[in-house]
Motif scaffolding. Structure first.
Motif, PDB file in Angstrom:
ATOM      1  N   GLU A  90       0.927  -1.342  -0.030  1.00 19.29           N
ATOM      2  CA  GLU A  90      -0.212  -0.042  -0.021  1.00 19.29           C
ATOM      3  C   GLU A  90       0.672   1.395   0.022  1.00 19.29           C
ATOM      4  O   GLU A  90       0.188   2.128  -1.070  1.00 19.29           O
ATOM      5  CB  GLU A  90      -0.914  -0.050   1.179  1.00 19.29           C
ATOM      6  N   ILE A  91       1.958   1.437   0.671  1.00 15.59           N
ATOM      7  CA  ILE A  91       2.810   2.369   0.789  1.00 15.59           C
ATOM      8  C   ILE A  91       3.424   3.447  -0.157  1.00 15.59           C
ATOM      9  O   ILE A  91       3.631   3.938  -0.647  1.00 15.59           O
ATOM     10  CB  ILE A  91       3.307   2.383   2.295  1.00 15.59           C
ATOM     11  N   VAL A  92       3.675   2.195  -1.187  1.00 21.63           N
ATOM     12  CA  VAL A  92       4.845   2.558  -2.045  1.00 21.63           C
ATOM     13  C   VAL A  92       3.631   3.066  -2.677  1.00 21.63           C
ATOM     14  O   VAL A  92       4.061   3.860  -3.785  1.00 21.63           O
ATOM     15  CB  VAL A  92       5.379   0.946  -2.990  1.00 21.63           C
ATOM     16  N   GLN A  93       2.865   2.801  -2.980  1.00 23.02           N
ATOM     17  CA  GLN A  93       1.629   3.825  -4.140  1.00 23.02           C
ATOM     18  C   GLN A  93       2.052   5.274  -4.148  1.00 23.02           C
ATOM     19  O   GLN A  93       2.045   5.558  -5.185  1.00 23.02           O
ATOM     20  CB  GLN A  93       0.192   3.484  -4.120  1.00 23.02           C
ATOM     21  N   ARG A  94       1.883   5.553  -3.174  1.00 23.42           N
ATOM     22  CA  ARG A  94       2.198   7.502  -2.274  1.00 23.42           C
ATOM     23  C   ARG A  94       3.514   7.198  -3.258  1.00 23.42           C
ATOM     24  O   ARG A  94       3.906   8.776  -3.666  1.00 23.42           O
ATOM     25  CB  ARG A  94       3.048   7.063  -1.226  1.00 23.42           C
ATOM     26  N   TYR A  95       4.996   6.467  -3.334  1.00 25.44           N
ATOM     27  CA  TYR A  95       6.855   6.862  -3.788  1.00 25.44           C
ATOM     28  C   TYR A  95       6.482   5.921  -5.307  1.00 25.44           C
ATOM     29  O   TYR A  95       7.668   6.496  -5.658  1.00 25.44           O
ATOM     30  CB  TYR A  95       7.311   6.225  -2.877  1.00 25.44           C
ATOM     31  N   VAL A  96       5.349   6.254  -5.823  1.00 23.50           N
ATOM     32  CA  VAL A  96       5.799   5.346  -7.412  1.00 23.50           C
ATOM     33  C   VAL A  96       6.539   6.786  -8.387  1.00 23.50           C
ATOM     34  O   VAL A  96       6.896   6.838  -9.169  1.00 23.50           O
ATOM     35  CB  VAL A  96       4.322   5.408  -8.225  1.00 23.50           C
ATOM     36  N   PHE A  97       6.402   8.447  -7.669  1.00 24.99           N
ATOM     37  CA  PHE A  97       6.775   8.282  -9.589  1.00 24.99           C
ATOM     38  C   PHE A  97       8.004   9.501  -7.963  1.00 24.99           C
ATOM     39  O   PHE A  97       8.252  10.480  -8.572  1.00 24.99           O
ATOM     40  CB  PHE A  97       5.751   9.917  -9.081  1.00 24.99           C
ATOM     41  N   MET A  98       8.667   9.232  -7.297  1.00 26.09           N
ATOM     42  CA  MET A  98       9.433  10.126  -6.380  1.00 26.09           C
ATOM     43  C   MET A  98      10.775   9.516  -6.926  1.00 26.09           C
ATOM     44  O   MET A  98      10.932   8.786  -8.386  1.00 26.09           O
ATOM     45  CB  MET A  98       9.980   8.924  -5.385  1.00 26.09           C
ATOM     46  N   GLU A  99      11.801  10.689  -7.096  1.00 31.42           N
ATOM     47  CA  GLU A  99      12.841  10.666  -8.106  1.00 31.42           C
ATOM     48  C   GLU A  99      14.201  10.767  -7.390  1.00 31.42           C
ATOM     49  O   GLU A  99      15.085   9.806  -7.681  1.00 31.42           O
ATOM     50  CB  GLU A  99      12.883  11.586  -9.778  1.00 31.42           C
ATOM     51  N   ASN A 100      14.125  11.171  -6.265  1.00 32.51           N
ATOM     52  CA  ASN A 100      15.012  11.788  -5.527  1.00 32.51           C
ATOM     53  C   ASN A 100      14.235  10.872  -4.122  1.00 32.51           C
ATOM     54  O   ASN A 100      13.167  11.018  -4.048  1.00 32.51           O
ATOM     55  CB  ASN A 100      15.647  13.068  -5.408  1.00 32.51           C
ATOM     56  N   CYS A 101      15.670  11.099  -3.238  1.00 35.22           N
ATOM     57  CA  CYS A 101      14.900  10.633  -1.448  1.00 35.22           C
ATOM     58  C   CYS A 101      16.679  11.033  -1.449  1.00 35.22           C
ATOM     59  O   CYS A 101      17.370  10.396  -1.345  1.00 35.22           O
ATOM     60  CB  CYS A 101      14.120   9.240  -1.294  1.00 35.22           C
ATOM     61  N   VAL A 102      16.195  10.883   0.416  1.00 30.17           N
ATOM     62  CA  VAL A 102      17.446  10.822   1.407  1.00 30.17           C
ATOM     63  C   VAL A 102      16.665   9.352   2.397  1.00 30.17           C
ATOM     64  O   VAL A 102      16.208  10.121   2.608  1.00 30.17           O
ATOM     65  CB  VAL A 102      17.828  11.930   1.794  1.00 30.17           C
ATOM     66  N   VAL A 103      17.919   9.191   2.655  1.00 32.68           N
ATOM     67  CA  VAL A 103      17.966   6.977   3.632  1.00 32.68           C
ATOM     68  C   VAL A 103      18.765   7.691   4.397  1.00 32.68           C
ATOM     69  O   VAL A 103      19.135   7.738   4.800  1.00 32.68           O
ATOM     70  CB  VAL A 103      18.282   5.891   2.793  1.00 32.68           C
ATOM     71  N   VAL A 104      17.612   7.734   6.167  1.00 32.02           N
ATOM     72  CA  VAL A 104      18.908   7.863   6.659  1.00 32.02           C
ATOM     73  C   VAL A 104      18.455   6.570   8.209  1.00 32.02           C
ATOM     74  O   VAL A 104      17.338   6.576   8.225  1.00 32.02           O
ATOM     75  CB  VAL A 104      17.828   9.182   7.912  1.00 32.02           C
ATOM     76  N   GLY A 105      19.885   6.699   8.451  1.00 32.34           N
ATOM     77  CA  GLY A 105      19.952   5.533   9.577  1.00 32.34           C
ATOM     78  C   GLY A 105      20.934   6.406  10.721  1.00 32.34           C
ATOM     79  O   GLY A 105      21.598   7.166  10.145  1.00 32.34           O
ATOM     80  N   ARG A 106      20.880   5.378  11.846  1.00 31.85           N
ATOM     81  CA  ARG A 106      22.464   5.840  12.647  1.00 31.85           C
ATOM     82  C   ARG A 106      22.336   4.532  13.142  1.00 31.85           C
ATOM     83  O   ARG A 106      22.147   3.824  13.664  1.00 31.85           O
ATOM     84  CB  ARG A 106      22.203   6.967  13.198  1.00 31.85           C
ATOM     85  N   GLY A 107      23.819   4.436  13.903  1.00 31.93           N
ATOM     86  CA  GLY A 107      24.584   3.639  14.438  1.00 31.93           C
ATOM     87  C   GLY A 107      24.265   2.381  14.371  1.00 31.93           C
ATOM     88  O   GLY A 107      24.069   2.104  12.620  1.00 31.93           O
ATOM     89  N   LEU A 108      24.371   1.077  14.844  1.00 32.06           N
ATOM     90  CA  LEU A 108      23.659   0.347  14.283  1.00 32.06           C
ATOM     91  C   LEU A 108      22.886  -0.058  12.942  1.00 32.06           C
ATOM     92  O   LEU A 108      23.480  -1.403  12.147  1.00 32.06           O
ATOM     93  CB  LEU A 108      22.913  -1.346  14.865  1.00 32.06           C
ATOM     94  N   ASN A 109      22.280   0.324  12.262  1.00 31.40           N
ATOM     95  CA  ASN A 109      21.423   0.647  11.239  1.00 31.40           C
ATOM     96  C   ASN A 109      21.547   2.139  10.045  1.00 31.40           C
ATOM     97  O   ASN A 109      21.059   2.071   9.648  1.00 31.40           O
ATOM     98  CB  ASN A 109      19.960   1.079  12.188  1.00 31.40           C
ATOM     99  N   TYR A 110      23.122   2.331  10.277  1.00 30.29           N
ATOM    100  CA  TYR A 110      23.652   3.626   9.171  1.00 30.29           C
ATOM    101  C   TYR A 110      23.804   2.760   8.489  1.00 30.29           C
ATOM    102  O   TYR A 110      23.751   2.844   7.044  1.00 30.29           O
ATOM    103  CB  TYR A 110      24.809   3.947   9.621  1.00 30.29           C
ATOM    104  N   GLY A 111      24.568   1.310   8.253  1.00 30.92           N
ATOM    105  CA  GLY A 111      24.637   0.863   6.907  1.00 30.92           C
ATOM    106  C   GLY A 111      23.488   0.484   6.914  1.00 30.92           C
ATOM    107  O   GLY A 111      23.460  -0.268   5.138  1.00 30.92           O
ATOM    108  N   ASN A 112      22.710   0.013   6.899  1.00 34.72           N
ATOM    109  CA  ASN A 112      20.995  -0.171   6.904  1.00 34.72           C
ATOM    110  C   ASN A 112      20.555   0.565   5.456  1.00 34.72           C
ATOM    111  O   ASN A 112      19.626   0.843   4.632  1.00 34.72           O
ATOM    112  CB  ASN A 112      19.903  -0.490   6.956  1.00 34.72           C
ATOM    113  N   SER A 113      21.093   1.956   5.812  1.00 40.55           N
ATOM    114  CA  SER A 113      20.593   3.651   4.999  1.00 40.55           C
ATOM    115  C   SER A 113      21.408   2.908   3.545  1.00 40.55           C
ATOM    116  O   SER A 113      20.852   3.405   3.058  1.00 40.55           O
ATOM    117  CB  SER A 113      20.687   4.426   5.713  1.00 40.55           C
ATOM    118  N   TYR A 114      22.772   2.694   4.316  1.00 40.63           N
ATOM    119  CA  TYR A 114      23.641   2.660   2.528  1.00 40.63           C
ATOM    120  C   TYR A 114      22.892   1.577   1.666  1.00 40.63           C
ATOM    121  O   TYR A 114      22.671   1.572   0.601  1.00 40.63           O
ATOM    122  CB  TYR A 114      24.866   2.178   3.094  1.00 40.63           C
ATOM    123  N   GLU A 115      22.277   0.228   3.035  1.00 41.56           N
ATOM    124  CA  GLU A 115      21.660  -0.747   2.246  1.00 41.56           C
ATOM    125  C   GLU A 115      20.521  -0.494   0.460  1.00 41.56           C
ATOM    126  O   GLU A 115      20.110  -0.862  -0.042  1.00 41.56           O
ATOM    127  CB  GLU A 115      21.671  -1.815   2.796  1.00 41.56           C
TER     128      GLU A 115
END
Lengths: 342, 342
Positions: free
Chosen positions: A191-216
């Motif tokens: 359901e959620i992806v419907q909102r982002y169908v036309f997204m062309e740029n974004c920023v992914v944020v994570g920190r500490g143990l989940n910082y690598g996940n933001s890169y992934e």
């Protein structure tokens, strides 16, 4: 269903099998490392494996107190430097075990007296032949170009290693079950992806143990959705990158309840003031409340065990967004599965 | 003229003055470090200072053979870990010397027995008080939010340090003159930015000693031009990110003649096949020939001494592109000069 979605679903079984098959090796490896009195860990990887290593860096430093360095392969391959590594553990991470530069670093490290370890999905790979010891991911063949099950398999091995080096019980046996629970969010992600169908740029944020996940997640969005996805820690974000945020600019956050909470909340509040769009994968009520959209993970998942289960809805997000955008996640343009760079 | 452009122009003088004023301290620092028999260097920074540290990592490993780790501050500040650093040199890098988390890492490292060094523009800063020794950048006050003269000043200090730790002459005295030559390209940059006035996304590529510069140019483009600028090494680019490239997607490359040449040429050839747009800052004929646009730097600049002079046209590019876009480079939206995160 795409190969990528099928392989995402295999993860609880792969993790279970890997724990079962590889735990036995660890005592032996632990003994060798204690005898060697390791005072530095160097991680060598590229692509998704490098993102797993990025997680491993936090986990190993936090649990063992041994400083960790993420290797710059060109120092060895292009600049031909010999580093002082006689008391180092050097760990190569590669799905195929055939990354030529990664293997070259392992060989150079061996000559410098380091103990070398390979984390790979391929038992008969060049990496497995070079490394003093090998930890295998039991994922079977990964057919999707976008790595998923081998990424989490690599992360798991850092828990196994940390538990031996820190000589404490880390409860990683809970991770397969948590990962299975995360898969239940699939219809919500759809359901959620419907909102982002036309997204062309974004920023992914994570920190500490989940910082690598933001890169992934950023890498998955680039590979499968062709979204120009930046990745930052919520701390670094205030040092410049915040300027790119404008009304409705999408920020995706991987933000479990835990020690990184306040820093993520501070960022979300600032994003709200800037009228940005935020989508968080979280099990923290306040973080969910401050986000434009959120995906609620089980509250019983402690931050320490969160990185593997929390990447699962992120993988689903990339795979299902690709589908919603009319793209084929299994055939990213311009890419091949094994990349050999020097 | 913007403050940013004025401060870019000050760089040759700042570098000259910094060499002159700080070289004397190095003998003493070198002696302490040799007595301590340092076997690890840890660099701690955020924002532009972190990009300078990223360069320092390559330079120090290549010249000294001592492994370098770029610190993850949250390991100390949020996870409260004590790392084994009794034989480490820990270097904090901060323009203001007031980054709270950076200073907290320095304090923690000191308690763990590390020798600590601060690289800062402010002699009376908290960092200068905490660190065992301080190397000052003699840049005077930096008024622009986007760091330029303090960034290259920080980079310079890594040459000074490397020359002491490696005990060899590194010819860094040539850098102010090379930097002055780079400033002569301003009118050419003024012409080139016209082509990029409507650019909203781009990728910045560098490798090895110039990899940190790709992060720095990307940050400058985010801060001053609100361009969503990704940064990759030409090696990592093949591991996934290449998928975002489509016809006319702009790739900016900082690519001197030297050991990274072949890898940059391979990438440029692939970009040509994909009909991408490439703009290179280079002193290599072949790289210039393969690029859609290029800016030619003097051929006498060896790759080893290239990172400081090569960032200058990149800084000019960001400052002049902001102007061409009708933005005020001195007042980036949402940012302030000193950022204190924990």
């Amino acid at each position: 269903m795409s190969l990528m979605l099928a392989e995402i679903a295999e993860q609880p079984a792969v993790l279970e099998k890997t724990i079962h098959a590889e735990s036995g090796k660890l005592k032996k490896i632990g003994k060798v490392l204690r005898e060697k009195d390791i005072d530095l860990i160097v991680l060598v990887a590229r692509g998704s494996s490098d993102n797993a290593a990025f997680f491993g860096r936090y986990l190993l430093e936090i649990t063992t107190g041994i400083p960790v360095s993420l290797s710059a392969p060109s120092v060895y391959t292009l600049y031909k430097s010999k580093l002082r590594l006689n008391r180092a553990l050097v760990i190569g991470v590669s799905q195929s075990g055939e990354g030529a530069d990664i293997n070259q670093v392992l060989e150079s490290a061996k000559k410098s007296g380091a103990f070398t370890l390979g984390i790979t999905n391929c038992a008969d790979s060049t990496m497995a032949k070079i490394a003093d010891e090998t930890l295998l991911i039991h994922a079977g063949r990964e057919n999707s170009v976008a790595a998923t099950k081998t990424y989490t398999g690599q992360m798991l091995h850092f828990y196994l290693l940390a538990s031996i080096l820190a000589d404490t019980k880390l409860e990683y046996e809970k991770i397969p079950e948590f990962t299975d629970q995360a898969l239940n969010l699939k219809s919500q992600v759809e359901e959620i992806v419907q909102r982002y169908v036309f997204m062309e740029n974004c920023v992914v944020v994570g920190r500490g143990l989940n910082y690598g996940n933001s890169y992934e997640l950023a890498l998955k969005l680039m590979e499968t959705c062709y979204v120009v996805a930046e990745r930052f820690s919520s701390a670094d974000f205030f040092h410049g990158p915040l300027a790119i945020i404008e009304r409705r600019f999408p920020v995706v956050m991987i933000a479990p309840h835990g020690v990184t909470r306040q820093s993520n909340i501070d960022l979300l509040k600032r994003l709200k003031e800037l009228h940005a769009d935020s989508f968080s994968i979280t099990n923290d009520e306040e973080i969910a409340r401050l986000s434009s959209r959120s995906l609620l993970m089980p509250t019983e998942i402690d931050e320490f065990l969160s990185p593997i289960p929390f990447i699962v809805p992120a993988q689903l997000f990339a795979a299902l967004l690709a589908e919603a955008k009319g793209l084929d996640a299994d055939a990213p343009r311009s890419l091949s599965k094994i990349t050999t760079t020097i």
